[in-house]
Design a protein around this motif. Structure first.
Motif, short mmCIF file in Angstrom:
data_model
loop_
_atom_site.label_atom_id
_atom_site.label_comp_id
_atom_site.label_asym_id
_atom_site.label_seq_id
_atom_site.Cartn_x
_atom_site.Cartn_y
_atom_site.Cartn_z
N ASN A 225 0.84 -1.19 0.00
CA ASN A 225 0.00 0.00 0.00
C ASN A 225 0.88 1.24 0.00
O ASN A 225 2.08 1.18 0.30
CB ASN A 225 -0.92 0.03 1.22
CG ASN A 225 -1.94 -1.09 1.20
OD1 ASN A 225 -2.45 -1.44 0.14
ND2 ASN A 225 -2.22 -1.67 2.35
N ARG A 227 0.77 5.72 0.95
CA ARG A 227 0.06 6.79 1.65
C ARG A 227 -0.01 8.01 0.73
O ARG A 227 1.03 8.46 0.22
CB ARG A 227 0.79 7.15 2.95
CG ARG A 227 0.02 8.10 3.87
CD ARG A 227 0.90 8.54 5.02
NE ARG A 227 1.40 7.42 5.79
CZ ARG A 227 0.78 6.88 6.84
NH1 ARG A 227 -0.38 7.38 7.23
NH2 ARG A 227 1.31 5.87 7.49
N ASP A 228 -1.20 8.54 0.50
CA ASP A 228 -1.31 9.68 -0.39
C ASP A 228 -1.09 10.99 0.36
O ASP A 228 -0.75 11.00 1.55
CB ASP A 228 -2.66 9.68 -1.13
CG ASP A 228 -3.85 9.95 -0.21
OD1 ASP A 228 -3.63 10.35 0.96
OD2 ASP A 228 -4.99 9.77 -0.65
N ILE A 232 -3.93 9.20 3.57
CA ILE A 232 -4.77 8.02 3.42
C ILE A 232 -3.94 6.87 2.85
O ILE A 232 -3.20 7.04 1.88
CB ILE A 232 -5.97 8.30 2.49
CG1 ILE A 232 -6.83 9.43 3.09
CG2 ILE A 232 -6.80 7.04 2.26
CD1 ILE A 232 -7.96 9.87 2.16
N ARG A 234 -3.56 3.86 0.65
CA ARG A 234 -4.27 3.42 -0.55
C ARG A 234 -3.61 2.17 -1.12
O ARG A 234 -2.38 2.05 -1.10
CB ARG A 234 -4.25 4.51 -1.62
CG ARG A 234 -5.04 5.74 -1.30
CD ARG A 234 -5.01 6.72 -2.46
NE ARG A 234 -5.79 7.91 -2.22
CZ ARG A 234 -7.10 8.00 -2.42
NH1 ARG A 234 -7.76 6.97 -2.88
NH2 ARG A 234 -7.73 9.13 -2.17
N PRO A 235 -4.43 1.27 -1.67
CA PRO A 235 -3.83 0.15 -2.41
C PRO A 235 -3.22 0.66 -3.71
O PRO A 235 -3.75 1.58 -4.34
CB PRO A 235 -5.02 -0.77 -2.68
CG PRO A 235 -6.22 0.13 -2.64
CD PRO A 235 -5.90 1.20 -1.65
N ALA A 278 -10.31 -2.67 -3.96
CA ALA A 278 -8.92 -2.21 -3.99
C ALA A 278 -8.55 -1.72 -5.38
O ALA A 278 -7.91 -0.67 -5.54
CB ALA A 278 -7.99 -3.33 -3.54
N SER A 281 -10.32 1.65 -6.14
CA SER A 281 -9.70 2.79 -5.46
C SER A 281 -8.41 3.21 -6.16
O SER A 281 -8.17 4.39 -6.37
CB SER A 281 -9.41 2.42 -4.00
OG SER A 281 -8.67 3.43 -3.36
N SER A 282 -7.61 2.22 -6.53
CA SER A 282 -6.32 2.54 -7.13
C SER A 282 -6.48 3.15 -8.52
O SER A 282 -5.77 4.10 -8.87
CB SER A 282 -5.44 1.29 -7.21
OG SER A 282 -6.01 0.31 -8.05
N GLN A 284 -9.09 4.78 -9.68
CA GLN A 284 -9.70 6.11 -9.55
C GLN A 284 -8.62 7.14 -9.24
O GLN A 284 -8.59 8.23 -9.84
CB GLN A 284 -10.76 6.11 -8.45
CG GLN A 284 -11.42 7.47 -8.25
CD GLN A 284 -12.50 7.46 -7.19
OE1 GLN A 284 -12.83 6.41 -6.63
NE2 GLN A 284 -13.07 8.61 -6.90
N PHE A 285 -7.74 6.81 -8.32
CA PHE A 285 -6.65 7.70 -7.96
C PHE A 285 -5.75 7.96 -9.17
O PHE A 285 -5.36 9.10 -9.44
CB PHE A 285 -5.85 7.07 -6.81
CG PHE A 285 -4.74 7.93 -6.29
CD1 PHE A 285 -5.01 9.09 -5.58
CD2 PHE A 285 -3.42 7.58 -6.49
CE1 PHE A 285 -3.99 9.89 -5.09
CE2 PHE A 285 -2.39 8.37 -6.01
CZ PHE A 285 -2.67 9.52 -5.30
#
Length: 655
Positions: A225, A227-228, A232, A234-235, A278, A281-282, A284-285
């Protein structure tokens, strides 16, 4: 985007890491407890071995802008790829391409070496496939020795750099480029002097994740993972570049890549629903960050009505102004680069998945194919070439291509009508006696070289020790008749009276051993019809009419025994396929009934295709007897080859 790497140490002396993407406001912090106790030192984010500025070396011409299709797979990347082809941009997409030589033999004959961009892409894709295969087999419990994290990072960068450095590449799409998006952007600016033009295909993250987690379970995902900038966790998902960077900063560079990457279907302690979340989320980021850098982005799944590649091309051009006049643009045809099916199985020609990954090659050495005339060899090479093995059809039959191969001095080109590179007994010593010559052809991109006009002499044969050698042999009489029918048809095709021509060049005269019954030059391509053709070829004496002895036969047997694969034309195609697959690996999803279909010129003597000359052959019962009397050595060699061809060389050695 300016990317900097900052190293910190806290009051306990523990090394920490902060990654800042300045212009985009991206902030990654790994294992960061607090900012208050850090002391800061700043250095370039780049590996010291990689220059951070564009090269000052002179180039023949400036680089064209590179279009980077940054969308992950299953976001309509094929449509965007077809759009760049519509814009007349030489484009690459996983196993497809446009703007380069096609798959037809005629197109591949236009060059002796693969085009730089095509070669770089083929090596990159083979490398990536080998990595994914190694991880998969390790996940399945195999004893695979996969590359380390550092090896993976360095190898992927090297292959990506090779593609970007190729001036004949205008656009890149699909895996593994989006997985290494930030590196692609940085490398393009470093190598080409300008940032890439990013065109982005997107999709609803939840829909995308569901599709990938159910239909693409052999995709690799990161076990770590990050950290943004908001703190947060994030995966990382399928962003391999971020995953490797995270691992390196955690001190995992010497660990196996399987410690940080796994296939979706083998991701431990993760349900399908959790994996989908997971991945969602990844991506989308990722999409949010890439949209800020893209010149054009499109979600074709939400366009109503949905647009096609020509419309996408017009929209891309409207944003980028790459093409002044769209009406004058000729779309490039899309062709296959490599087979679409995924992974190659183990093969004797490549000792392990890590060497395959690092080299990006299918085999570890050049494949030398001794192509006996009219023995079905063309179909063997066509079959192997269809799987992306680059084959120079006949290195010793196309003198106009010698300049490309840079053969140098010592190569004698015959001045006869059917010119060919004389590497045999009439030339004396030449570069073919040096193993580095054959290695240089391999290093420049050739996978297979065919020798059809002649073979190497006894003196030069040791130079082939660092090659894989294959051949196919046919019943000597059947080969002779097939060759005669074809060559005679060619010779008599323009004659006013074909019957007179056929009578002039009767098979009875052509079966004569030497010059006593017909002038040698009247036989056309005389070496093909010299007695004991196979033995003569294997001794590098195809261009000599010298009498052969049993010593030549024994030498031919010894050479044939050193071949890795000996195919027999009369064997069932499935048998020959199995032997080829042992050396080159079985190609998944190939229907054995259709995979290899050999042909024979002798078919011209069957049914409605029967030629006049066939009646002449059938009407003279003494012809075959005469042929056998003059070709005793070849007949014995053929029987030896049949016994030898039961197994491949590696199996013979293990007995």
């Amino acid at each position: 985007m300016k990317v900097k790497r900052l190293f910190f140490s806290n009051n306990e002396g523990k090394a920490l890491f902060l990654l800042i993407a300045i212009s985009q406001g991206i902030f990654f912090c790994y294992n960061c407890p607090s900012l208050s106790t850090w002391s800061i030192s700043l250095e370039s984010f780049h590996d010291p071995a990689i220059p951070t500025e564009p090269s000052n070396e002179e180039t023949p011409e400036p680089f064209r802008p590179l279009v980077f299709g940054a969308g992950f797979g299953t976001t309509a990347t094929h449509a965007v790829f077809h759009a760049t082809c519509q814009l007349n941009l030489s484009s690459l997409h996983y196993h497809r391409q446009c703007g380069f030589a096609g798959s037809s033999r005629k197109e591949w004959l236009q060059t002796s070496l693969p085009e730089p961009g095509l070669l770089a892409q083929m090596r990159l894709q083979r490398s990536y496939r080998s990595l994914v295969t190694c991880i998969l087999k390790s996940n399945l419990g195999g004893n695979e020795t996969c590359p380390s994290v550092k090896q993976t990072f360095n190898t992927m960068r090297r292959h990506i750099d090779a593609v970007i450095s190729s001036r004949d590449v205008d656009a890149i799409h699909d895996v593994p480029y989006p997985e290494f998006a930030y590196y692609v952007i940085d490398a393009t600016e470093r190598i080409r002097g300008t940032k890439p033009i990013i065109v982005l295909s997107t999709r609803n993250p939840d829909d995308w994740a569901t599709k990938r987690s159910t239909n693409h379970q052999i995709d690799v995902v990161c076990k770590l993972n990050m950290r943004d900038s908001s703190g947060i966790i994030r995966p990382i998902g399928q962003n391999m570049y971020w995953c490797i960077q995270t691992a390196l900063q955690k001190g995992l560079g010497d660990n196996s890549i399987v410690d940080i990457l796994s296939h979706i279907q083998h991701f431990s302690s993760t349900t399908e629903e959790t994996m989908a979340l997971a991945l969602s989320s990844s991506v989308q980021f990722y999409q949010e960050k890439m949209e800020n850098m893209s010149r054009y982005n499109v979600n074709l799944f939400e366009r109503n009505p949905r647009i096609d590649p020509p419309q996408i091309a017009m929209e891309i051009n409207a944003e980028t102004k790459m093409v002044p006049d769209m009406a004058s643009v000729t779309p490039l045809p899309v062709r296959t680069l490599l087979p679409s099916f995924g992974m190659f199985n183990e093969r004797l020609c490549m000792p392990g998945w890590t060497p395959a990954f690092i080299s990006g090659r299918h085999c570890s050495k050049l494949v030398m194919f001794l192509n006996f005339r009219d023995s079905g060899g063309t179909y063997i090479t066509e079959y192997l070439r269809s799987f992306g093995l680059f084959h120079n059809p006949r290195i010793n039959a196309y003198p106009q291509k010698y300049g490309e191969l840079n053969l140098g001095n010592g190569i004698n080109v015959s001045t006869r009508t059917r010119s060919n590179l004389r590497i045999g007994s009439s030339t004396g010593k030449s570069r073919v006696s040096d193993s580095s010559f054959w290695g240089s052809l391999y290093n420049r991109g050739l996978d297979i070289v065919s020798l059809e006009e002649n073979f190497v002499t006894a003196e030069d044969y040791p130079s082939l020790s660092h090659t894989y050698k294959i051949t196919q042999i046919r019943n000597p009489w059947e080969r002779f008749v097939g060759t005669y029918v074809r060559e005679l048809q060619l010779k008599c095709n323009d004659e006013a009276s074909k019957e007179t021509c056929l009578d002039k060049y009767s098979l009875k005269k052509w079966t004569s051993p030497y010059k006593d019954e017909i002038a040698l030059e009247e036989k056309g391509w005389e070496e093909i019809f010299y007695p004991n053709y196979y033995v003569r070829m294997l001794n590098g004496m195809a261009d000599s009419d010298a009498l052969l002895t049993r010593d030549h036969l024994e030498a031919a047997k010894a050479r044939l025994s050193s071949f890795d694969v000996v195919l027999i034309r009369e064997d069932d195609d499935k048998i020959n396929l199995e032997k080829l697959w042992k050396l080159f690996g079985s190609f998944k999803y190939v229907d054995p009934e259709k995979a290899l279909t050999l042909n024979s010129n002798n078919l011209k003597c069957n049914g409605s295709r029967e030629q006049p000359i066939c009646k002449q052959i059938r009407g003279d019962s003494d012809l075959k007897t005469s042929f056998e009397d003059h070709n005793i050595l070849d007949i014995e060699l053929y029987q030896f080859a049949r016994e030898l061809g039961n197994v491949v060389k590696a199996e013979r050695q293990s007995v």
